[in-house]
Design an enzyme around this catalytic site. Structure first.
Site, short mmCIF file in Angstrom:
data_model
loop_
_atom_site.label_atom_id
_atom_site.label_comp_id
_atom_site.label_asym_id
_atom_site.label_seq_id
_atom_site.Cartn_x
_atom_site.Cartn_y
_atom_site.Cartn_z
CG HIS A 76 -44.60 -36.29 -25.90
ND1 HIS A 76 -45.48 -35.63 -24.84
CD2 HIS A 76 -43.59 -35.43 -26.10
CE1 HIS A 76 -45.10 -34.31 -24.68
NE2 HIS A 76 -43.91 -34.18 -25.43
CD GLU A 100 -48.26 -37.75 -25.66
OE1 GLU A 100 -47.85 -36.71 -26.19
OE2 GLU A 100 -47.69 -38.37 -25.00
CB CYS A 121 -41.83 -33.89 -21.92
SG CYS A 121 -41.04 -32.84 -23.14
#
Length: 355
Positions: free
Chosen positions: A324, A326, A239
């Site tokens: 992202h 994750e 990001c």
């Protein structure tokens, strides 16, 4: 009690206060996810922003203590169409940490305004009158400084031989740290102000630049000298960290019209053609034409607007993604990016050990 979302151009959206009345200005943004409101309000990347939820009912599946992305709500304020009253935790949690909110708002019209006008500022207040005080500076480091750790913090790995990742904290999400720990790494989280020489003294096996709030160019003063460290060990950016890596190595960034925020953004991996549905939260992007094609490969693009979502350096062990990997609160095809990062670190360590 009546509350109002007042835009800087004077347009007013009425509603009702969530919790105690507190006036707060900020950039008005919207998130398109149908779930994840607990994670959204605690994501440090939303610092300084008033978050509008496009999903019509918030709070309907309760909140789970411990599932937050940080220790407290981080956004400036929240705007909702309807707040489910069956679970008071979300309201009291926001109120306890001084985050104001407004419900009963025509959020569809708010989102249409943001999409049409781009980056717009607003204020949640008790009177339907324009904000006369100074607006927050978009180039201010206040937001990153507020959410970054102030001292290094180390989280031990699963074994004494665990790979050591230094996570430079511009406002990192807890799930990034947890993904690295789950992969068996030892993680040291350091303030964004840590100089490259200090980072090198920590002898990391890998370097990860985190997500965070604000304009990446506000952090340009902290990028000088990083070239000597970036790429000497496997380096990953997520990001804001993705944007900072591009800036540090000669690229440029630009403001998106209204950003990408939500858990349902399609991203195409260019080498395979595979499309992933990703979690995102950003208002800036790396400019494709600023990347030297002899040095950089664009690995991912946004399906909706074609913006750059992933890059990989051709000569250095540097990779970065705008989304992202994750993907909290659930697993994702994008999780393989962490596996690739761990593999890079393992191979680089073996080269050092065996010459």
């Amino acid at each position: 009690m009546k509350a109002y979302l007042v835009f800087e151009d004077g347009e007013v959206f009425p509603g009702e206060w969530i919790g105690s009345p507190r006036e707060v200005p900020g950039e008005v943004v919207f998130t398109t996810g149908m779930t994840g409101y607990q994670e959204v309000v605690s994501d440090p990347s939303y610092a300084g922003q008033i978050v509008t939820f496009t999903y019509p009912l918030i709070g309907n599946y309760s909140t789970v203590p411990g599932e937050e992305e940080s220790d407290a709500p981080q956004c400036a304020g929240v705007v909702m169409s309807e707040l489910f009253e069956g679970d008071p935790h979300l309201k009291t949690w926001l109120d306890r940490h001084g985050v104001p909110g407004i419900t009963g708002v025509d959020t569809r019209s708010v989102v249409k305004k943001v999409r049409t006008q781009g980056a717009v500022r607003g204020v949640i207040r008790s009177v339907p009158e324009p904000w006369s005080a100074e607006w927050p500076d978009p180039l201010s480091l206040e937001w990153v400084h507020r959410v970054s750790v102030k001292e290094p913090v180390t989280y031990q790995g699963k074994s004494p031989e665990a790979l050591h990742v230094v996570l430079v904290d511009f406002g990192y999400k807890k799930s990034i740290r947890e993904a690295l720990l789950e992969a068996g790494c030892r993680v040291t989280v350091v303030p964004y102000t840590t100089d490259p020489a200090t980072l090198a003294e920590m002898k990391p096996d890998g370097l990860l630049l985190s997500n965070g709030p604000g304009d990446p160019k506000a952090l340009l003063p902290f990028l000088s000298g990083w070239q000597s460290l970036i790429g000497q060990i496997p380096t990953m950016g997520i990001c804001l960290g993705h944007q900072l890596l591009a800036l540090a190595l000669g690229g440029d960034t630009e403001r998106l019209p209204f950003g990408h925020r939500g858990s349902n953004h399609p991203v195409k991996e260019l080498t395979t053609g595979r499309v992933m549905i990703t979690s995102q939260n950003h208002g800036y992007a790396v400019k494709a034409d600023s990347l030297n094609p002899k040095e950089w490969q664009i690995t991912h693009k946004n399906i909706n607007d074609g913006s750059v979502e992933g890059i990989m350096h051709r000569n250095l062990p540097v990779t970065a993604v705008q989304f992202h990997p994750e993907a909290h609160p659930g697993p994702s095809d994008a999780a393989f990016l962490f596996e690739r990062f761990v593999k890079q670190m393992t191979e680089a360590k073996e080269v050092v050990m065996h010459g």
